[in-house]
Design a protein around this motif. Sequence first.
Motif, PDB file in Angstrom:
ATOM      1  N   ILE A 203      47.996  44.592  38.319  1.00  9.14           N
ATOM      2  CA  ILE A 203      47.601  43.408  39.088  1.00  9.14           C
ATOM      3  C   ILE A 203      46.648  43.899  40.164  1.00  9.14           C
ATOM      4  O   ILE A 203      47.040  44.614  41.091  1.00  9.14           O
ATOM      5  CB  ILE A 203      48.828  42.707  39.701  1.00  9.14           C
ATOM      6  CG1 ILE A 203      49.792  42.284  38.574  1.00  9.14           C
ATOM      7  CG2 ILE A 203      48.410  41.494  40.517  1.00  9.14           C
ATOM      8  CD1 ILE A 203      51.099  41.698  39.067  1.00  9.14           C
ATOM      9  N   GLU A 204      45.355  43.537  40.029  1.00 11.23           N
ATOM     10  CA  GLU A 204      44.296  44.147  40.837  1.00 11.23           C
ATOM     11  C   GLU A 204      43.549  43.100  41.653  1.00 11.23           C
ATOM     12  O   GLU A 204      42.947  42.185  41.085  1.00 11.23           O
ATOM     13  CB  GLU A 204      43.311  44.879  39.912  1.00 11.23           C
ATOM     14  CG  GLU A 204      43.988  45.912  39.024  1.00 11.23           C
ATOM     15  CD  GLU A 204      43.140  46.328  37.829  1.00 11.23           C
ATOM     16  OE1 GLU A 204      43.266  47.465  37.395  1.00 11.23           O
ATOM     17  OE2 GLU A 204      42.364  45.484  37.321  1.00 11.23           O
ATOM     18  N   PRO A 205      43.592  43.221  42.995  1.00 10.61           N
ATOM     19  CA  PRO A 205      42.881  42.254  43.838  1.00 10.61           C
ATOM     20  C   PRO A 205      41.432  42.666  44.094  1.00 10.61           C
ATOM     21  O   PRO A 205      41.132  43.848  44.300  1.00 10.61           O
ATOM     22  CB  PRO A 205      43.694  42.296  45.141  1.00 10.61           C
ATOM     23  CG  PRO A 205      44.236  43.695  45.192  1.00 10.61           C
ATOM     24  CD  PRO A 205      44.402  44.161  43.774  1.00 10.61           C
ATOM     25  N   TYR A 206      40.537  41.703  44.034  1.00 12.02           N
ATOM     26  CA  TYR A 206      39.135  41.925  44.392  1.00 12.02           C
ATOM     27  C   TYR A 206      38.734  40.865  45.412  1.00 12.02           C
ATOM     28  O   TYR A 206      39.538  40.019  45.779  1.00 12.02           O
ATOM     29  CB  TYR A 206      38.250  41.863  43.144  1.00 12.02           C
ATOM     30  CG  TYR A 206      38.568  42.963  42.159  1.00 12.02           C
ATOM     31  CD1 TYR A 206      38.055  44.250  42.326  1.00 12.02           C
ATOM     32  CD2 TYR A 206      39.417  42.727  41.082  1.00 12.02           C
ATOM     33  CE1 TYR A 206      38.362  45.274  41.436  1.00 12.02           C
ATOM     34  CE2 TYR A 206      39.734  43.742  40.182  1.00 12.02           C
ATOM     35  CZ  TYR A 206      39.208  45.008  40.373  1.00 12.02           C
ATOM     36  OH  TYR A 206      39.527  46.010  39.504  1.00 12.02           O
ATOM     37  N   GLU A 207      37.491  40.921  45.853  1.00  9.74           N
ATOM     38  CA  GLU A 207      37.064  40.049  46.952  1.00  9.74           C
ATOM     39  C   GLU A 207      37.271  38.569  46.640  1.00  9.74           C
ATOM     40  O   GLU A 207      37.757  37.814  47.470  1.00  9.74           O
ATOM     41  CB  GLU A 207      35.587  40.314  47.272  1.00  9.74           C
ATOM     42  CG  GLU A 207      35.093  39.529  48.488  1.00  9.74           C
ATOM     43  CD  GLU A 207      33.669  39.884  48.851  1.00  9.74           C
ATOM     44  OE1 GLU A 207      33.201  39.417  49.898  1.00  9.74           O
ATOM     45  OE2 GLU A 207      33.021  40.630  48.084  1.00  9.74           O
ATOM     46  N   ASP A 208      36.916  38.163  45.401  1.00 13.11           N
ATOM     47  CA  ASP A 208      36.980  36.729  45.079  1.00 13.11           C
ATOM     48  C   ASP A 208      37.854  36.409  43.877  1.00 13.11           C
ATOM     49  O   ASP A 208      37.816  35.282  43.363  1.00 13.11           O
ATOM     50  CB  ASP A 208      35.568  36.190  44.838  1.00 13.11           C
ATOM     51  CG  ASP A 208      34.841  36.986  43.757  1.00 13.11           C
ATOM     52  OD1 ASP A 208      35.409  37.998  43.289  1.00 13.11           O
ATOM     53  OD2 ASP A 208      33.721  36.607  43.389  1.00 13.11           O
ATOM     54  N   GLU A 209      38.643  37.376  43.402  1.00 11.80           N
ATOM     55  CA  GLU A 209      39.511  37.104  42.252  1.00 11.80           C
ATOM     56  C   GLU A 209      40.678  38.087  42.207  1.00 11.80           C
ATOM     57  O   GLU A 209      40.662  39.129  42.862  1.00 11.80           O
ATOM     58  CB  GLU A 209      38.718  37.180  40.937  1.00 11.80           C
ATOM     59  CG  GLU A 209      38.189  38.561  40.625  1.00 11.80           C
ATOM     60  CD  GLU A 209      37.493  38.630  39.282  1.00 11.80           C
ATOM     61  OE1 GLU A 209      37.843  37.843  38.388  1.00 11.80           O
ATOM     62  OE2 GLU A 209      36.597  39.491  39.123  1.00 11.80           O
ATOM     63  N   LEU A 210      41.680  37.719  41.430  1.00  8.29           N
ATOM     64  CA  LEU A 210      42.831  38.588  41.179  1.00  8.29           C
ATOM     65  C   LEU A 210      42.919  38.780  39.669  1.00  8.29           C
ATOM     66  O   LEU A 210      43.006  37.805  38.921  1.00  8.29           O
ATOM     67  CB  LEU A 210      44.124  37.944  41.700  1.00  8.29           C
ATOM     68  CG  LEU A 210      45.400  38.796  41.584  1.00  8.29           C
ATOM     69  CD1 LEU A 210      45.355  39.981  42.530  1.00  8.29           C
ATOM     70  CD2 LEU A 210      46.642  37.951  41.854  1.00  8.29           C
ATOM     71  N   LYS A 211      42.859  40.032  39.224  1.00 10.63           N
ATOM     72  CA  LYS A 211      42.885  40.324  37.793  1.00 10.63           C
ATOM     73  C   LYS A 211      44.263  40.821  37.371  1.00 10.63           C
ATOM     74  O   LYS A 211      44.937  41.518  38.132  1.00 10.63           O
ATOM     75  CB  LYS A 211      41.848  41.401  37.436  1.00 10.63           C
ATOM     76  CG  LYS A 211      40.427  40.896  37.379  1.00 10.63           C
ATOM     77  CD  LYS A 211      39.502  41.992  36.842  1.00 10.63           C
ATOM     78  CE  LYS A 211      38.070  41.482  36.727  1.00 10.63           C
ATOM     79  NZ  LYS A 211      37.178  42.538  36.179  1.00 10.63           N
ATOM     80  N   VAL A 212      44.648  40.464  36.156  1.00  6.85           N
ATOM     81  CA  VAL A 212      45.860  41.008  35.547  1.00  6.85           C
ATOM     82  C   VAL A 212      45.441  41.665  34.237  1.00  6.85           C
ATOM     83  O   VAL A 212      44.800  41.011  33.398  1.00  6.85           O
ATOM     84  CB  VAL A 212      46.922  39.920  35.283  1.00  6.85           C
ATOM     85  CG1 VAL A 212      48.129  40.519  34.559  1.00  6.85           C
ATOM     86  CG2 VAL A 212      47.373  39.288  36.590  1.00  6.85           C
ATOM     87  N   ARG A 213      45.765  42.949  34.095  1.00  5.28           N
ATOM     88  CA  ARG A 213      45.404  43.661  32.862  1.00  5.28           C
ATOM     89  C   ARG A 213      46.644  44.314  32.261  1.00  5.28           C
ATOM     90  O   ARG A 213      47.530  44.785  32.971  1.00  5.28           O
ATOM     91  CB  ARG A 213      44.328  44.713  33.129  1.00  5.28           C
ATOM     92  CG  ARG A 213      43.017  44.122  33.591  1.00  5.28           C
ATOM     93  CD  ARG A 213      41.860  45.092  33.443  1.00  5.28           C
ATOM     94  NE  ARG A 213      41.909  46.171  34.420  1.00  5.28           N
ATOM     95  CZ  ARG A 213      41.091  47.229  34.408  1.00  5.28           C
ATOM     96  NH1 ARG A 213      40.165  47.336  33.457  1.00  5.28           N
ATOM     97  NH2 ARG A 213      41.177  48.146  35.333  1.00  5.28           N
ATOM     98  N   TYR A 214      46.684  44.322  30.925  1.00  5.82           N
ATOM     99  CA  TYR A 214      47.782  44.937  30.185  1.00  5.82           C
ATOM    100  C   TYR A 214      47.256  46.154  29.427  1.00  5.82           C
ATOM    101  O   TYR A 214      46.174  46.086  28.832  1.00  5.82           O
ATOM    102  CB  TYR A 214      48.374  43.957  29.155  1.00  5.82           C
ATOM    103  CG  TYR A 214      49.045  42.734  29.743  1.00  5.82           C
ATOM    104  CD1 TYR A 214      49.756  42.799  30.936  1.00  5.82           C
ATOM    105  CD2 TYR A 214      48.971  41.504  29.099  1.00  5.82           C
ATOM    106  CE1 TYR A 214      50.375  41.675  31.459  1.00  5.82           C
ATOM    107  CE2 TYR A 214      49.601  40.372  29.614  1.00  5.82           C
ATOM    108  CZ  TYR A 214      50.287  40.470  30.799  1.00  5.82           C
ATOM    109  OH  TYR A 214      50.913  39.361  31.331  1.00  5.82           O
TER     110      TYR A 214
END
Length: 496
Positions: A203-214
């Motif tokens: 679960i990775e936060p960035y400036e304008d979005e939050l990504k979820v990767r498997y």
Amino acid sequence: MAIKNGLLIGEMLVNDEVITPEQLEMCLNEQKKSGKFICQIIADLGFATEEKVLTVLSQQLKIPYVRLKDKIIAKPVADRVPARFAVHYKLMPLEDKDGILSIAVTDPLDLHTLDDIKLILSCEVRPFLGGEKDIIEAIKKYYGIGADTIESIMAETAASGEPSPGALAAEEAEELVEDASIIKFVNQIIQQAYHDRATDIHIEPYEDELKVRYRIDGVLYEAAIPPNIKYFQSAIISRIKIMSNLNIAEHRLPQDGRMKVKVGQEDLDLRVSILPTPYGESVGIRLLFAKMLYSLEELGLADFDLKILNEMIKKPHGIILLTGPTGSGKTTTLYACLSKINNRELKILTIEDPIEYHLKGITQIQVHTKVDLTFANGLRSMLRHDPDVMMVGEIRDVETAEIAIRVALTGHLVFSTLHTNDAAGATTRLLDMGIEPFLVASSVECVIAQRLVRLICPKCKRPGKDAKVILQELGMKDVPKDAEIYEGKGCECELY
């Protein structure tokens, strides 16, 4: 209504000899208990594939059957139906043409549901027949995992105005942490990872979005999640911290924890790591479950290598080292070795960081650096317990290496891991640590280097093209004329 429809559809399938009358009776009894659609029950019980059932049903009812996997749905069309309605009614919008919205549904005979949909969407709808699994997968693909949950929370907070991403105040995040919807969403992320056979969740936060990767089969895939999930970033991460017994007030330092989650009948052991970043905290979750505990014969070793390893693990003393990069299955192989030799006549002790699987009949110790329970200190104490076999999770420093060698030279069999890229590098690594060459030579019995290899599904594999050219590019000189290489076509098999 469901039973009535189920009986009608079931009789059609019996007339077409898709199922027998006895099988229909079993399906109707199951439908009374579960309330599921009759076609899904027939597929679940293995009487016929869902596609075969729906194809026959489509012909009987004169309602078109659509394979959603082959369909590309435009975003404006998907946006016509709110995610929570799509999940609730198990439907997927297909096309919006001439004021008529085409939708895929599991039960086109359920007129009450169709009337509800018309009323909610304020438009005419044209039903298509779709498979339940296909519809659920399409909802996840086009709306995102847990989209209905996020949409419900957004609806509840709409009274205070449309929030901008990242604008959730600290006190609001704390209130949402125990909210049933946030709990449900975090569970949905974990459940989806389990069903996709993921080994890690990022679960990775960035400036304008939050990504979820498997991470699946060693490769990272980005999960489809709702675009407005960034707004709930603090609440989601705080919920994970609570589940892992971590400090939710600490946002500046890394934290490590673990939690147990039950998915279906499976107990998952999750290792959680939190890292601070400029845009919030990043979460890494490693999934461990019992079915990942393999026997030596199930690891995929060549017969020649398996024979050598079986001989080595029966030795009364010495060190057996597993090498390879992070995530290459070293610990899995160590557990397989210990399971193989585990019996009432042997006292087996392990010291690990962390304990990944609990093995019956083996005493396992967890490293605790805060109270100075390191690999080295633990090894010293373990010697007083009269062990026959010892496992050290990892040799990280010269002190641990020296003690492990001393233990091996005094009549104990020691298993451990080293972070090197190949087997030969293990010797160099020990020498670089400062271990005397004669000690390495007299104590190390076997070094194994390993990697994980992705497999092609045996159910859908098919011969690939240009086998000879590809094999020559891989370095094979004398390629037989009948040599074949295979590729996966893609299917619904959940084993690979």
